[in-house]
Motif scaffolding. Structure first.
Motif, mmCIF file in Angstrom:
data_model
loop_
_atom_site.group_PDB
_atom_site.id
_atom_site.type_symbol
_atom_site.label_atom_id
_atom_site.label_comp_id
_atom_site.label_asym_id
_atom_site.label_seq_id
_atom_site.Cartn_x
_atom_site.Cartn_y
_atom_site.Cartn_z
ATOM 1 N N LEU A 1 -5.719 -1.709 -2.818
ATOM 2 C CA LEU A 1 -5.127 -1.884 -4.147
ATOM 3 C C LEU A 1 -3.719 -1.272 -4.211
ATOM 4 O O LEU A 1 -2.854 -1.787 -4.921
ATOM 5 N N ILE A 2 -3.496 -0.162 -3.504
ATOM 6 C CA ILE A 2 -2.144 0.417 -3.444
ATOM 7 C C ILE A 2 -1.211 -0.536 -2.704
ATOM 8 O O ILE A 2 -0.044 -0.715 -3.088
ATOM 9 N N GLU A 3 -1.720 -1.186 -1.659
ATOM 10 C CA GLU A 3 -0.905 -2.128 -0.892
ATOM 11 C C GLU A 3 -0.422 -3.282 -1.774
ATOM 12 O O GLU A 3 0.697 -3.766 -1.636
ATOM 13 N N ILE A 4 -1.268 -3.698 -2.715
ATOM 14 C CA ILE A 4 -0.887 -4.784 -3.634
ATOM 15 C C ILE A 4 0.312 -4.369 -4.487
ATOM 16 O O ILE A 4 1.179 -5.180 -4.811
ATOM 17 N N HIS A 5 0.371 -3.075 -4.860
ATOM 18 C CA HIS A 5 1.476 -2.577 -5.693
ATOM 19 C C HIS A 5 2.628 -2.018 -4.862
ATOM 20 O O HIS A 5 3.520 -1.346 -5.408
ATOM 21 N N ASN A 6 2.609 -2.241 -3.553
ATOM 22 C CA ASN A 6 3.571 -1.593 -2.668
ATOM 23 C C ASN A 6 5.024 -1.899 -3.038
ATOM 24 O O ASN A 6 5.902 -1.034 -2.960
ATOM 25 N N GLU A 7 5.295 -3.136 -3.465
ATOM 26 C CA GLU A 7 6.669 -3.533 -3.802
ATOM 27 C C GLU A 7 7.192 -2.712 -4.977
ATOM 28 O O GLU A 7 8.315 -2.196 -4.964
ATOM 29 N N ALA A 8 6.343 -2.568 -6.041
ATOM 30 C CA ALA A 8 6.759 -1.794 -7.211
ATOM 31 C C ALA A 8 6.880 -0.313 -6.873
ATOM 32 O O ALA A 8 7.765 0.387 -7.381
ATOM 33 N N ILE A 9 5.979 0.195 -6.002
ATOM 34 C CA ILE A 9 6.025 1.605 -5.606
ATOM 35 C C ILE A 9 7.352 1.918 -4.905
ATOM 36 O O ILE A 9 7.988 2.951 -5.163
ATOM 37 N N LYS A 10 7.786 1.023 -4.005
ATOM 38 C CA LYS A 10 9.069 1.215 -3.327
ATOM 39 C C LYS A 10 10.236 1.079 -4.297
ATOM 40 O O LYS A 10 11.194 1.864 -4.256
ATOM 41 N N LYS A 11 10.149 0.087 -5.170
ATOM 42 C CA LYS A 11 11.254 -0.184 -6.090
ATOM 43 C C LYS A 11 11.545 1.019 -6.987
ATOM 44 O O LYS A 11 12.702 1.371 -7.225
ATOM 45 N N TYR A 12 10.476 1.669 -7.500
ATOM 46 C CA TYR A 12 10.666 2.793 -8.427
ATOM 47 C C TYR A 12 10.592 4.154 -7.724
ATOM 48 O O TYR A 12 10.506 5.178 -8.396
ATOM 49 N N ARG A 13 10.606 4.151 -6.385
ATOM 50 C CA ARG A 13 10.644 5.384 -5.588
ATOM 51 C C ARG A 13 9.498 6.319 -5.974
ATOM 52 O O ARG A 13 9.693 7.492 -6.308
ATOM 53 N N ILE A 14 8.294 5.788 -5.964
ATOM 54 C CA ILE A 14 7.108 6.560 -6.357
ATOM 55 C C ILE A 14 6.396 7.071 -5.110
ATOM 56 O O ILE A 14 6.195 6.337 -4.140
ATOM 57 N N LYS B 1 2.525 -7.803 11.656
ATOM 58 C CA LYS B 1 1.284 -7.092 11.354
ATOM 59 C C LYS B 1 1.225 -6.704 9.885
ATOM 60 O O LYS B 1 0.187 -6.834 9.229
ATOM 61 N N ARG B 2 2.358 -6.232 9.336
ATOM 62 C CA ARG B 2 2.394 -5.856 7.917
ATOM 63 C C ARG B 2 2.189 -7.074 7.013
ATOM 64 O O ARG B 2 1.447 -7.018 6.037
ATOM 65 N N ALA B 3 2.838 -8.185 7.341
ATOM 66 C CA ALA B 3 2.674 -9.412 6.543
ATOM 67 C C ALA B 3 1.226 -9.873 6.581
ATOM 68 O O ALA B 3 0.669 -10.312 5.567
ATOM 69 N N SER B 4 0.578 -9.796 7.755
ATOM 70 C CA SER B 4 -0.826 -10.203 7.872
ATOM 71 C C SER B 4 -1.719 -9.324 7.003
ATOM 72 O O SER B 4 -2.668 -9.809 6.381
ATOM 73 N N LYS B 5 -1.408 -8.011 6.957
ATOM 74 C CA LYS B 5 -2.213 -7.106 6.138
ATOM 75 C C LYS B 5 -2.071 -7.433 4.653
ATOM 76 O O LYS B 5 -3.049 -7.409 3.895
ATOM 77 N N ILE B 6 -0.844 -7.747 4.237
ATOM 78 C CA ILE B 6 -0.620 -8.128 2.828
ATOM 79 C C ILE B 6 -1.403 -9.394 2.490
ATOM 80 O O ILE B 6 -2.028 -9.507 1.431
ATOM 81 N N ILE B 7 -1.390 -10.369 3.409
ATOM 82 C CA ILE B 7 -2.127 -11.619 3.184
ATOM 83 C C ILE B 7 -3.620 -11.341 3.064
ATOM 84 O O ILE B 7 -4.316 -11.894 2.207
ATOM 85 N N ASP B 8 -4.157 -10.452 3.930
ATOM 86 C CA ASP B 8 -5.575 -10.103 3.864
ATOM 87 C C ASP B 8 -5.918 -9.496 2.508
ATOM 88 O O ASP B 8 -6.966 -9.799 1.925
ATOM 89 N N ASN B 9 -5.034 -8.631 1.980
ATOM 90 C CA ASN B 9 -5.268 -8.027 0.669
ATOM 91 C C ASN B 9 -5.282 -9.070 -0.442
ATOM 92 O O ASN B 9 -6.119 -9.048 -1.336
ATOM 93 N N ILE B 10 -4.328 -10.000 -0.361
ATOM 94 C CA ILE B 10 -4.259 -11.059 -1.386
ATOM 95 C C ILE B 10 -5.512 -11.908 -1.351
ATOM 96 O O ILE B 10 -6.127 -12.208 -2.383
ATOM 97 N N LEU B 11 -5.929 -12.310 -0.172
ATOM 98 C CA LEU B 11 -7.130 -13.148 -0.047
ATOM 99 C C LEU B 11 -8.366 -12.404 -0.512
ATOM 100 O O LEU B 11 -9.245 -12.981 -1.169
ATOM 101 N N SER B 12 -8.445 -11.125 -0.192
ATOM 102 C CA SER B 12 -9.609 -10.340 -0.589
ATOM 103 C C SER B 12 -9.674 -10.183 -2.092
ATOM 104 O O SER B 12 -10.727 -10.318 -2.705
ATOM 105 N N PHE B 13 -8.511 -9.919 -2.735
ATOM 106 C CA PHE B 13 -8.515 -9.696 -4.174
ATOM 107 C C PHE B 13 -8.678 -10.988 -4.971
ATOM 108 O O PHE B 13 -9.228 -10.997 -6.052
ATOM 109 N N SER B 14 -8.197 -12.106 -4.413
ATOM 110 C CA SER B 14 -8.277 -13.384 -5.144
ATOM 111 C C SER B 14 -9.649 -14.022 -5.008
ATOM 112 O O SER B 14 -9.985 -14.930 -5.750
#
Length: 658
Positions: free
Chosen positions: A520-533, A488-501
């Motif tokens: 838009l926050i979901e798009i940056h989710n990887e960086a948010i987790k990486k830097y503990r934001i 479900k999470r992977a599908s949501k990320i794909i929907d965000n990518i398709l919507s933004f592209s």
């Protein structure tokens, strides 16, 4: 006595020639019959090549017909007060349509065959045609006879090649871009096309500096408007309108929009024309003054009054030339061979006043040291020695300028220096390249997203089949729950990518701001987790509002990205949105590294960045500022070094009436 009479007669005829000069340069514009004819026309259609950038082309981004010549036609439409429609076609279709009278205008070179089918106006601009081939030190034009050459259907170059190089093998294409593709992949030996088009396409494909390729100039000719045979009145009208555009400087403005101050199209050497006109005015003034002297001798008071009148007119003409010189927005200076400043225009005078120097007897270094600090390799000396124009691109502060050094041979060995601010041109060029890259990345991401959806569907299906199997235990069910959550999470990320592209319209529409921010926050989710934001979102908006989606996405996306970059060691990112009195407000705050007080006034400048090399382009906040300005909004920033930054953006909008 006969000699005296002869002098009077000669002087009289000189004055007659001067009067005729003024009469011929002030002839009437359109007649009543011509205006009536224009009003009676149902439509005037200009049709030409759909893919010949930058002369004329359909922009893939907004699907609009654009280009140098399209702008000229639009200016003619405004000048004449009529609607001239611009229609893109394949070149051979455009020629056929004009021949059959379905369209009325097209710009082209003149040849014998075309003269049988069309009527022609006076020249509009000059154009060079080049042959792009592979570099060869032993190349000779005779080699063209043994080449396989790509050329556009219906182009003037075809008859030129057939006449001058009859043994060459011609491969016909729908446009120059197709021919260039054949050349780049090695199908043909060369491609022929107009120089601006070839240059533009090579830059677009990053091949403009390839030493393997060489441009051979074949010919340069004047380009005219071709008009349908049944519209001879239109030729006469256009021949009156074209000089009007030139006199108002419209053609120069169009060329500067597409090419900068120097251009391969329109020959508008204003400085040379200025000097020539001043010299002509001086000669005419000398003739008039001589005539006045003769007439005073012979007490011809009537003729004396006429000469005085003409002298006043010439003085007014000189004043008009000075007004034109002062009206040019680029900085202009005239320097003598001893590097003394002889003359500056108003634009540069205002700049000089603002920068605290006004000494007209100063050397050139006092005026242009900001732009040209290196006097050891003086470009003025090179301009004198080489007797040709020299161009140099320089950076002053956060702006980029183009300096042009032009020797004025007929003006006591002086040099005209022109300084033009080309910062926006470079920004637009870089933005265009970045846009093309982002389009490619978006298409790649969308393709990958579609491909990933297939295995996700298989995983989801197999999970379902396992769940209905009664033999599995609780541990297996727990594992299936983890799998379903991940899918479900992977599908949501794909929907965000398709919507933004996906390409967005620039038109306003109703949007759910809260869902937009979540995506838009979901798009940056990887960086948010990486830097503990930690991300906190607040909003009082409970309804959809009418906004430009594309602009709001760019604003919020760049603000989030900027805040994340400022919190590499963790922090809190706060996003607040609210609507009050038809004002949409975005507040983005972080407790990151903050901005130094000395840099706070520069953060919105293009290419300004304090990030390490390779970690920022300096365009993010410039894009935010540009989009806010485009929407008629305001942006405010508060920051303290080491404590964080807050951006407050307000954008007006109209509520959708129910």
């Amino acid at each position: 006595m006969k000699k005296k009479n002869a002098i009077v007669i000669i002087t009289f005829f000189m004055l007659i020639l001067i009067i005729q000069f003024f009469i011929t340069n002030n002839e009437k514009y359109l007649t009543k019959d011509e205006i009536k004819w224009l009003k009676e026309q149902e439509a005037i259609i200009y049709a030409a090549n759909e893919n010949a950038p930058p002369l004329r082309f359909v922009d893939e981004i907004d699907n609009q017909y654009k280009g140098v010549v399209v702008d000229v036609v639009n200016q003619l439409s405004l000048e004449l007060g009529i609607d001239i429609q611009t229609v893109p076609m394949k070149w051979d279709d455009a020629l056929l349509s004009l021949k059959e009278g379905r369209t009325q205008m097209c710009d082209m070179f003149i040849n014998r065959e075309r003269s049988q089918n069309y009527l022609f106006t006076d020249p509009i601009y000059n154009l060079r045609t080049v042959l792009l081939t592979r570099a060869d030190d032993n190349f000779d034009t005779g080699n063209i006879n043994s080449m396989k050459i790509a050329t556009e259907l219906g182009d003037y170059a075809n008859s030129y090649l057939i006449e001058n190089y009859p043994d060459a093998e011609l491969i016909y294409t729908h446009n120059v871009e197709e021919g260039l593709e054949l050349f780049l992949n090695g199908t043909v030996d060369a491609v022929i096309g107009d120089e601006p088009i070839i240059t533009f396409l090579l830059v677009e494909k990053n091949e403009n500096l390839n030493p393997k390729y060489s441009n051979i100039i074949l010919y340069q000719q004047e380009v005219v408007f071709a008009v349908a045979k049944d519209k001879p009145e239109l030729v006469q009208i256009l021949n009156k309108a074209i000089p009007q555009l030139k006199s108002k400087g419209q053609l120069e403005k169009i060329q500067q929009k597409w090419f900068g101050i120097s251009t391969p199209l329109i020959d508008t050497d204003n400085s040379s024309e200025l000097i020539k006109t001043m010299v002509i005015s001086f000669v005419i003034a000398s003739i008039v003054v001589g005539g006045i002297f003769v007439l005073i001798i012979f007490n011809n008071f009537s003729l004396q009054r006429l000469v005085k009148k003409r002298t006043t007119e010439l003085e007014n003409s000189r004043n008009e030339l000075q007004i034109i010189f002062d009206g040019i927005s680029d900085f202009m200076l005239v320097i003598d061979k001893d590097k003394n400043v002889l003359k500056i225009n108003k634009s540069f005078n205002d700049y000089a006043v603002n920068n605290g120097f006004m000494d007209r007897n100063a050397k050139c270094t006092e005026y242009i040291n900001k732009f040209c600090s290196d006097c050891t390799n003086c470009l003025l000396d090179d301009a004198y020695k080489q007797e040709k124009n020299i161009n140099k691109e320089v950076t002053a502060g956060h702006d980029v300028f183009e300096m042009n050094f032009q020797p004025l041979k007929d003006a006591n060995n002086t040099v005209l220096i022109t300084i033009k601010n080309i910062t926006l041109d470079k920004i637009n060029r870089n933005k265009m390249l970045q846009t093309n890259k982002m389009i490619a990345v978006g298409q790649l991401a969308a393709g990958l997203a579609h491909e990933i959806r297939n295995p996700l569907g298989i995983i989801r299906t197999q999970s379902y089949l396992l769940r209905i199997n009664e033999k599995i235990d609780d541990a297996a069910y727990k594992s299936l729950d983890y799998i379903d959550v991940a899918v479900k999470r992977a599908s949501k990320i794909i929907d965000n990518i398709l919507s933004f592209s996906r390409f967005s319209s620039k038109a306003e529409k109703l949007i759910d701001v809260n869902q937009l921010i979540e995506r838009l926050i979901e798009i940056h989710n990887e960086a948010i987790k990486k830097y503990r934001i930690i991300v906190n979102v607040e909003s009082n908006i409970k309804e959809q509002i009418q906004l430009n989606v594309e602009s709001v996405e760019h604003i919020i996306l760049n603000l989030i990205s900027n805040s994340i970059d400022a919190m590499n060691d963790g922090g809190i990112l706060g996003l607040k949105t609210k609507v009050e009195d038809n004002i949409f407000t975005i507040i983005c705050e972080d407790n990151g590294c903050g901005i130094d007080e000395h840099n706070i006034n520069n953060i919105f400048d293009p290419f300004f960045t304090t990030k390490e090399l390779g970690k920022g382009t300096g365009l993010g906040l410039f894009i935010v500022y540009s989009e806010v300005e485009k929407l008629g909004g305001k942006i405010d920033v508060k920051s303290k070094l080491g404590e964080g930054t807050t951006f407050i953006i307000t954008i007006p909008f109209e509520r959708k009436k129910s």
